[in-house]
Scaffold this motif. Sequence first.
Motif, mmCIF file in Angstrom:
data_model
loop_
_atom_site.group_PDB
_atom_site.id
_atom_site.type_symbol
_atom_site.label_atom_id
_atom_site.label_comp_id
_atom_site.label_asym_id
_atom_site.label_seq_id
_atom_site.Cartn_x
_atom_site.Cartn_y
_atom_site.Cartn_z
ATOM 1 N N MET A 162 16.439 59.234 -10.606
ATOM 2 C CA MET A 162 16.127 60.122 -9.725
ATOM 3 C C MET A 162 17.194 60.248 -8.825
ATOM 4 O O MET A 162 17.907 59.354 -8.152
ATOM 5 C CB MET A 162 14.730 59.947 -9.175
ATOM 6 C CG MET A 162 13.704 59.686 -10.126
ATOM 7 S SD MET A 162 13.029 61.009 -11.060
ATOM 8 C CE MET A 162 12.426 62.226 -9.901
ATOM 9 N N GLN A 163 17.719 61.588 -8.384
ATOM 10 C CA GLN A 163 18.710 61.755 -7.403
ATOM 11 C C GLN A 163 18.196 62.787 -6.136
ATOM 12 O O GLN A 163 17.463 63.682 -6.336
ATOM 13 C CB GLN A 163 19.685 62.821 -7.976
ATOM 14 C CG GLN A 163 21.028 63.015 -6.844
ATOM 15 C CD GLN A 163 22.377 63.146 -7.564
ATOM 16 O OE1 GLN A 163 22.700 62.609 -8.426
ATOM 17 N NE2 GLN A 163 22.546 64.567 -7.393
ATOM 18 N N VAL A 164 18.404 62.333 -4.994
ATOM 19 C CA VAL A 164 17.954 62.862 -3.841
ATOM 20 C C VAL A 164 19.003 63.351 -3.180
ATOM 21 O O VAL A 164 20.082 62.669 -2.831
ATOM 22 C CB VAL A 164 17.000 61.777 -2.836
ATOM 23 C CG1 VAL A 164 16.611 62.401 -1.581
ATOM 24 C CG2 VAL A 164 15.735 61.109 -3.731
ATOM 25 N N HIS A 216 12.970 51.216 -0.525
ATOM 26 C CA HIS A 216 11.784 51.485 -1.189
ATOM 27 C C HIS A 216 11.841 52.117 -2.442
ATOM 28 O O HIS A 216 10.477 52.482 -3.134
ATOM 29 C CB HIS A 216 10.594 52.121 0.169
ATOM 30 C CG HIS A 216 10.653 51.132 0.897
ATOM 31 N ND1 HIS A 216 9.784 50.272 1.252
ATOM 32 C CD2 HIS A 216 10.875 51.282 2.083
ATOM 33 C CE1 HIS A 216 9.596 49.822 2.232
ATOM 34 N NE2 HIS A 216 10.372 50.368 3.062
ATOM 35 N N THR A 217 12.779 52.777 -3.046
ATOM 36 C CA THR A 217 12.833 53.454 -4.265
ATOM 37 C C THR A 217 14.070 53.267 -4.788
ATOM 38 O O THR A 217 15.094 52.358 -4.199
ATOM 39 C CB THR A 217 12.937 55.079 -3.923
ATOM 40 O OG1 THR A 217 14.325 55.414 -3.466
ATOM 41 C CG2 THR A 217 11.965 55.520 -3.001
ATOM 42 N N ALA A 245 8.882 61.172 0.670
ATOM 43 C CA ALA A 245 9.684 61.210 -0.526
ATOM 44 C C ALA A 245 9.352 60.562 -1.685
ATOM 45 O O ALA A 245 9.379 60.561 -2.870
ATOM 46 C CB ALA A 245 11.132 60.939 0.031
ATOM 47 N N ALA A 246 9.308 59.057 -1.383
ATOM 48 C CA ALA A 246 8.763 57.932 -2.261
ATOM 49 C C ALA A 246 7.552 58.306 -3.240
ATOM 50 O O ALA A 246 7.600 58.266 -4.449
ATOM 51 C CB ALA A 246 8.537 56.629 -1.724
ATOM 52 N N GLU A 269 5.827 60.758 -8.345
ATOM 53 C CA GLU A 269 4.692 61.570 -8.912
ATOM 54 C C GLU A 269 3.302 61.111 -8.439
ATOM 55 O O GLU A 269 2.489 61.877 -9.080
ATOM 56 C CB GLU A 269 5.040 61.733 -10.499
ATOM 57 C CG GLU A 269 6.252 62.461 -10.846
ATOM 58 C CD GLU A 269 6.306 62.901 -12.221
ATOM 59 O OE1 GLU A 269 5.563 62.336 -12.959
ATOM 60 O OE2 GLU A 269 7.055 63.599 -12.824
ATOM 61 N N LYS A 270 3.077 60.216 -7.506
ATOM 62 C CA LYS A 270 1.952 60.155 -7.202
ATOM 63 C C LYS A 270 1.244 61.162 -6.130
ATOM 64 O O LYS A 270 0.165 61.453 -6.213
ATOM 65 C CB LYS A 270 1.943 58.595 -6.100
ATOM 66 C CG LYS A 270 2.176 57.505 -7.131
ATOM 67 C CD LYS A 270 2.563 56.264 -5.995
ATOM 68 C CE LYS A 270 2.441 55.008 -6.988
ATOM 69 N NZ LYS A 270 2.808 53.787 -6.289
#
Length: 378
Positions: free
Chosen positions: A1-3, A23-24, A335-336, A341-342
Amino acid sequence: MQVLILGGSGRIGSNVAADLLAHTSADIVIAGRNPSGGEKLSQQLGERVKFAIVELSDPLSHSLNHGGVDRDRLEAAISSADLVIHCAGPFLYRDTSVLEICIARGVNYIDVSDHPSFTRKALAHRAAAEAAGVTAVVNTGIFPGISNSMVRRDVEQLDKPEKIHLSYVVAGSGGAGVTVMRTTFLGLQRPFQAWLEGQWQTVKPYSDREVVEFPTYGKVGVYWFDMPEAFTLPATFPVESVVTKFGTVPQFYNHLTWSVARWWHPKLLQARATIEFLSRVSHFMTDVSDRFSGVGVAIRSEVTGQKNGQTVRCCSTLVESDTAVAAGAGTGTVAALILSEKLKKPGVWAVEQALPTDMFEGVMRDRGIEIQQHLSPM
């Protein structure tokens, strides 16, 4: 994943990046206008972080630059991301172009916006985001942000909530940059609407001083302040009144801000040069006082209402030693959850409308953020 973090090399943006790294497993692009500062920060944060020049307009211009290379770079950067985090304030001077591009490209979005005018414009795109399947959450951070979720948690303890009283105190600069100082003085420009006794009433910013006792900081004077929570909380919860007040320590900063709000002519406060002058001077002063006061934050949420046929008060408090770090955690938690996808809620939402309490409690525990909650009869 890219932020992609717009304004990622600023105080708040860099703390959001640090929280995501801890945390990610996401890769992060911090975007800004300053190549030397951005490259240096990316190297400090580690190999998962890259810097990109993505230039929004100057913070004191009205809107995003819609022409030329900057727009192209912005769209390309957003298209390459799984999540965009907008940290490039002050948000009074921003339009919703970033959010609109995210919706058009199907990219999830969150921001640290803290100005009511921007929040209203962003929420107006709810239907478009829902149709595009885009989850967009505004007002993340510490206040607004974690504070809003504290209120939701308190409201859910009662059978019938009636009044919300939300107050904050920040020590010195709060560890943030001059942009946050701008936000403070921008909030003094004009009266605003507050939801009181079941109707909208006009209140003056930095008026109606009230002494509130906070953990660590003791009794501090707090004043009315124009925050997005003033209208998102009554839109979310069926209450009769919502009070949002703010104060600082050392408390002489409160007196200075009060005098500006009370004695300076409104047209003078609406001049950008005035806002910039006040912000720069204040930041210089807090650079000195931070050595003694610290840069922490305290939040107090008080919700009164009915439970089991009795009038009760549910009060929550939080104290963190660095306001900017806490803001990074508040945004990083949302964000996390979106990246994993929670949290998946298409549309544009204030954080208290999007984040369930059980998720909020879990991410706070993960970060070691303690929130004290106490329920008592009136």
